[in-house]
Design an enzyme around this catalytic site. Structure first.
Site, short mmCIF file in Angstrom:
data_model
loop_
_atom_site.label_atom_id
_atom_site.label_comp_id
_atom_site.label_asym_id
_atom_site.label_seq_id
_atom_site.Cartn_x
_atom_site.Cartn_y
_atom_site.Cartn_z
N ILE A 36 0.82 -1.21 0.00
CA ILE A 36 0.00 0.00 0.00
C ILE A 36 0.86 1.27 0.00
CG2 ILE A 36 -0.24 0.31 2.50
CD1 ILE A 36 -3.27 0.58 2.05
N HIS A 103 5.97 -12.45 5.74
CA HIS A 103 5.80 -11.93 4.38
C HIS A 103 7.17 -11.60 3.81
CE1 HIS A 103 5.63 -8.47 7.16
NE2 HIS A 103 6.28 -7.80 6.23
P1 AMP Z 1 6.82 -4.87 7.32
O1 AMP Z 1 7.14 -3.43 7.65
O2 AMP Z 1 7.96 -5.68 6.84
O3 AMP Z 1 6.05 -5.54 8.46
O4 AMP Z 1 5.85 -4.80 6.08
C1 AMP Z 1 4.49 -4.55 6.17
C2 AMP Z 1 4.12 -3.86 4.89
O5 AMP Z 1 2.72 -3.97 4.73
C3 AMP Z 1 4.46 -2.37 4.84
O6 AMP Z 1 5.37 -2.13 3.77
C4 AMP Z 1 3.09 -1.70 4.60
O7 AMP Z 1 3.17 -0.61 3.71
C5 AMP Z 1 2.28 -2.84 4.03
N1 AMP Z 1 0.84 -2.76 4.24
C6 AMP Z 1 0.17 -2.41 5.37
N2 AMP Z 1 -1.15 -2.47 5.18
C7 AMP Z 1 -1.34 -2.88 3.88
C8 AMP Z 1 -2.50 -3.12 3.07
N3 AMP Z 1 -3.74 -2.98 3.53
N4 AMP Z 1 -2.30 -3.51 1.79
C9 AMP Z 1 -1.06 -3.65 1.30
N5 AMP Z 1 0.07 -3.44 2.02
C10 AMP Z 1 -0.07 -3.06 3.29
#
Ligand code: AMP
Ligand code: ZN
Length: 117
Positions: A36, A103
């Site tokens: 996002i 992830h």
């Molecule tokens: P991390 O910081 O490695 O835990 O990665 C989590 C990622 O999820 C971040 O880069 C966020 O921008 C992304 N994120 C959070 N909410 C969403 C969402 N609803 N859809 C897509 N990505 C998301």
């Protein structure tokens, strides 16, 4: 049981189809969708359906799924038409992890050899 969906986990909701994400590639055990807040022209997340707090925990408990996650990351890059890309597994809040469902970030589409992330 290990790997069970967690009610307060955003990525578990996305896997179940109730979360705010436009899904990309979906397999029996993984889902891919665009981050996002993209940090590069290609910034896709690949997650397992099962809930583990980080990639190492996933690999320890379900190595086959961890392997599939990597293979899917490669297919995402192929779909995006990029040969050079970076895979990132943030682990722990101090490393920037904000969502505690395993992830992998697939990042590319811009020269990345001069930068860490
Ligand atoms: P991390 O910081 O490695 O835990 O990665 C989590 C990622 O999820 C971040 O880069 C966020 O921008 C992304 N994120 C959070 N909410 C969403 C969402 N609803 N859809 C897509 N990505 C998301
Ligand atoms: Zn989860």
């Amino acid at each position: 049981m290990a790997g069970e969906p967690q009610p307060d986990c955003l990525f578990c909701k996305i896997v179940a189809g109730g979360g705010p994400a436009t899904l990309g590639r979906k397999t029996e055990r993984t889902v891919a969708f665009r981050d996002i807040a993209p940090k590069a022209p290609t910034h896709v997340l690949v997650i397992p359906h099962v809930h583990y707090p980080n990639a190492a925990a996933l690999a320890a408990a379900e190595p086959e799924i961890a392997g599939e996650l990597l293979a899917e990351a490669g297919r995402v890059a192929e779909d995006e038409g990029i040969q050079d890309y970076r895979l990132i597994f943030n682990t722990g809040a101090g490393a920037g992890q904000t969502i505690f469902h395993a992830h992998v970030h697939v990042l590319g589409g811009v020269p990345m050899n001069e930068r860490m992330v």
